[in-house]
Enzyme design. Structure first.
Site, PDB file in Angstrom:
ATOM      1  N   ASP A  47       2.093   9.942  -2.204  1.00 51.16           N
ATOM      2  CA  ASP A  47       1.891  11.370  -2.499  1.00 51.16           C
ATOM      3  C   ASP A  47       1.525  12.129  -1.220  1.00 51.16           C
ATOM      4  O   ASP A  47       1.352  13.350  -1.249  1.00 51.16           O
ATOM      5  CB  ASP A  47       0.877  11.591  -3.623  1.00 51.16           C
ATOM      6  CG  ASP A  47      -0.508  11.094  -3.278  1.00 51.16           C
ATOM      7  OD1 ASP A  47      -0.680  10.457  -2.214  1.00 51.16           O
ATOM      8  OD2 ASP A  47      -1.438  11.330  -4.084  1.00 51.16           O
ATOM      9  N   SER A  48       1.478  11.420  -0.089  1.00 47.91           N
ATOM     10  CA  SER A  48       1.392  12.095   1.211  1.00 47.91           C
ATOM     11  C   SER A  48       2.594  13.008   1.408  1.00 47.91           C
ATOM     12  O   SER A  48       2.576  13.879   2.284  1.00 47.91           O
ATOM     13  CB  SER A  48       1.330  11.062   2.345  1.00 47.91           C
ATOM     14  OG  SER A  48       2.361  10.106   2.201  1.00 47.91           O
ATOM     15  N   ASP A  86       3.532   6.213  -5.825  1.00 46.65           N
ATOM     16  CA  ASP A  86       2.162   6.698  -6.063  1.00 46.65           C
ATOM     17  C   ASP A  86       2.089   7.498  -7.356  1.00 46.65           C
ATOM     18  O   ASP A  86       2.968   8.328  -7.621  1.00 46.65           O
ATOM     19  CB  ASP A  86       1.783   7.660  -4.921  1.00 46.65           C
ATOM     20  CG  ASP A  86       0.756   7.081  -3.983  1.00 46.65           C
ATOM     21  OD1 ASP A  86       0.141   6.050  -4.304  1.00 46.65           O
ATOM     22  OD2 ASP A  86       0.565   7.692  -2.913  1.00 46.65           O
ATOM     23  N   LYS A 116       1.055   2.819  -7.665  1.00 49.81           N
ATOM     24  CA  LYS A 116      -0.240   2.717  -6.980  1.00 49.81           C
ATOM     25  C   LYS A 116      -1.170   3.805  -7.505  1.00 49.81           C
ATOM     26  O   LYS A 116      -0.720   4.944  -7.717  1.00 49.81           O
ATOM     27  CB  LYS A 116      -0.064   2.866  -5.463  1.00 49.81           C
ATOM     28  CG  LYS A 116      -1.385   2.924  -4.702  1.00 49.81           C
ATOM     29  CD  LYS A 116      -1.203   2.742  -3.195  1.00 49.81           C
ATOM     30  CE  LYS A 116      -0.824   3.993  -2.437  1.00 49.81           C
ATOM     31  NZ  LYS A 116      -1.796   5.104  -2.508  1.00 49.81           N
ATOM     32  N   GLU A 118      -5.373   5.392  -7.003  1.00 49.40           N
ATOM     33  CA  GLU A 118      -6.564   5.394  -6.148  1.00 49.40           C
ATOM     34  C   GLU A 118      -7.801   5.183  -7.000  1.00 49.40           C
ATOM     35  O   GLU A 118      -7.891   5.688  -8.116  1.00 49.40           O
ATOM     36  CB  GLU A 118      -6.689   6.750  -5.427  1.00 49.40           C
ATOM     37  CG  GLU A 118      -5.597   6.977  -4.416  1.00 49.40           C
ATOM     38  CD  GLU A 118      -5.766   8.295  -3.650  1.00 49.40           C
ATOM     39  OE1 GLU A 118      -6.817   8.962  -3.785  1.00 49.40           O
ATOM     40  OE2 GLU A 118      -4.827   8.639  -2.917  1.00 49.40           O
ATOM     41  N   GLU A 185      -7.919   2.090   2.957  1.00 43.95           N
ATOM     42  CA  GLU A 185      -7.717   3.179   3.928  1.00 43.95           C
ATOM     43  C   GLU A 185      -9.048   3.581   4.565  1.00 43.95           C
ATOM     44  O   GLU A 185     -10.074   3.712   3.892  1.00 43.95           O
ATOM     45  CB  GLU A 185      -7.084   4.401   3.240  1.00 43.95           C
ATOM     46  CG  GLU A 185      -6.900   5.567   4.212  1.00 43.95           C
ATOM     47  CD  GLU A 185      -5.914   6.631   3.756  1.00 43.95           C
ATOM     48  OE1 GLU A 185      -5.295   6.487   2.686  1.00 43.95           O
ATOM     49  OE2 GLU A 185      -5.761   7.616   4.506  1.00 43.95           O
TER      50      GLU A 185
HETATM   51  O1  KIV Z   1       0.296   8.653   0.040  1.00 40.82           O
HETATM   52  C1  KIV Z   1       0.360   7.822   0.942  1.00 40.82           C
HETATM   53  O2  KIV Z   1       1.216   7.914   1.815  1.00 40.82           O
HETATM   54  C2  KIV Z   1      -0.616   6.720   0.920  1.00 40.82           C
HETATM   55  C3  KIV Z   1      -0.883   5.868   2.129  1.00 40.82           C
HETATM   56  C4  KIV Z   1      -1.364   4.519   1.788  1.00 40.82           C
HETATM   57  C5  KIV Z   1      -0.048   5.846   3.274  1.00 40.82           C
HETATM   58  O3  KIV Z   1      -1.232   6.521  -0.064  1.00 40.82           O
END
Ligand code: KIV
Length: 271
Positions: A47-48, A86, A116, A118, A185
């Site tokens: 989500d970056s 993400d 993924k 968080e 991270e």
């Molecule tokens: O969103 C992202 O790019 C991430 C990182 C681990 C690079 O979560």
């Protein structure tokens, strides 16, 4: 493993036993995924993309639809790497049923290999619900970009003994739910090392030292394409922003001088 065989969950999970470093990068589009795929074990549709593709200040404005569209684009370019998408802010953290429903949608619509999320111990019920629904999941602990606004900025985690211990506890509790790997991270080397020694799943570090079983960077950072802010942990392997600037300047010069298009670029009636 052969470059044209897709890597699976077992391959990723057993990296520490093989003693091999997992090579991971983010990807958001088909052409970049195609270029990175032969070199990477894992591609993350992170989500970056909110910041590096859409120019947002943080990932909070990224929607599930955006992640699904970019997930589909990346899957079109991949023959080899394990692909993780993400889950964006607001799509999983408050309700386990919603997390499972949205994660299943991401998996079904993109065809990716895992998702993924968080969070540490406070998200245990969500990790457990995803595991019970057989959704392959990566965890992301330490500095969590989806929490930076709440926490008042990007802050390195684990600097105090208590914080370091709490990160280790997070990793050990999450591991028990059956996650494939844990992204760590923004933490100090000694804490990363304790986590690596304290869990058996692979750890994938970003700003978390060489102790981790694998490394990930945002590809736009590593390629020198996103240069608004370059964190200490980033190494630029190319200067794409500069290359684009030089290419655009050369194009502009030639168009203005009427040197482009030249004869080679012009269609003519066959004689
Ligand atoms: O969103 C992202 O790019 C991430 C990182 C681990 C690079 O979560």
């Amino acid at each position: 493993m052969a470059q044209n065989a897709r890597l699976d969950k077992e391959y990723i999970m057993h990296a520490p036993q093989r003693g091999e470093a997992l090579v991971c990068l983010t990807a958001y589009t088909t052409p970049v995924a195609k270029a990175l795929d032969p070199h990477c074990d894992l591609l993350l549709v992170g989500d970056s993309l909110g910041m590096v593709v859409y120019g947002m200040d943080n990932p909070l404005g990224v929607s599930l639809e955006m992640m699904i569209n970019h997930g589909k684009a990346v899957m079109r370019g991949v023959k080899h790497a394990f692909v993780v998408v993400d889950m964006p802010y607001g799509s999983y953290e408050t309700d386990a049923d919603l997390a499972v429903k949205n994660a299943r949608r991401v998996m079904d619509e993109t065809g990716c290999d895992a998702i993924k999320i968080e969070g540490g111990a406070e998200m245990l019920d969500i990790y457990q619900a995803l595991a019970d629904a057989s959704i392959p999941t990566l965890a992301h602990i330490g500095l969590k970009p989806q929490s930076v606004e709440k926490e008042g900025g990007y802050k390195i985690k684990g600097k105090s003994d208590d914080e370091g211990l709490s990160l280790l506890t997070d990793a050990q509790l999450i591991e028990k739910t059956g996650v494939i790997a844990i992204v760590i991270e923004g933490t100090i080397e000694s804490v990363a090392r304790r986590i690596v020694d304290g869990v058996s799943v692979p750890t994938i570090g970003i700003g978390a030292s060489a102790a981790c079983a694998g490394q990930i960077l945002v590809s736009d950072d590593m390629l020198g394409l996103f240069t608004d802010h370059v964190p200490k942990f980033v190494k630029q392997y190319a200067q794409l922003a500069q290359n684009i600037d030089e290419a655009a300047a050369a194009y502009a010069r030639e168009v203005r001088a009427r040197d482009f298009p030249a004869d080679a670029h012009i269609y003519k009636r066959a004689s």
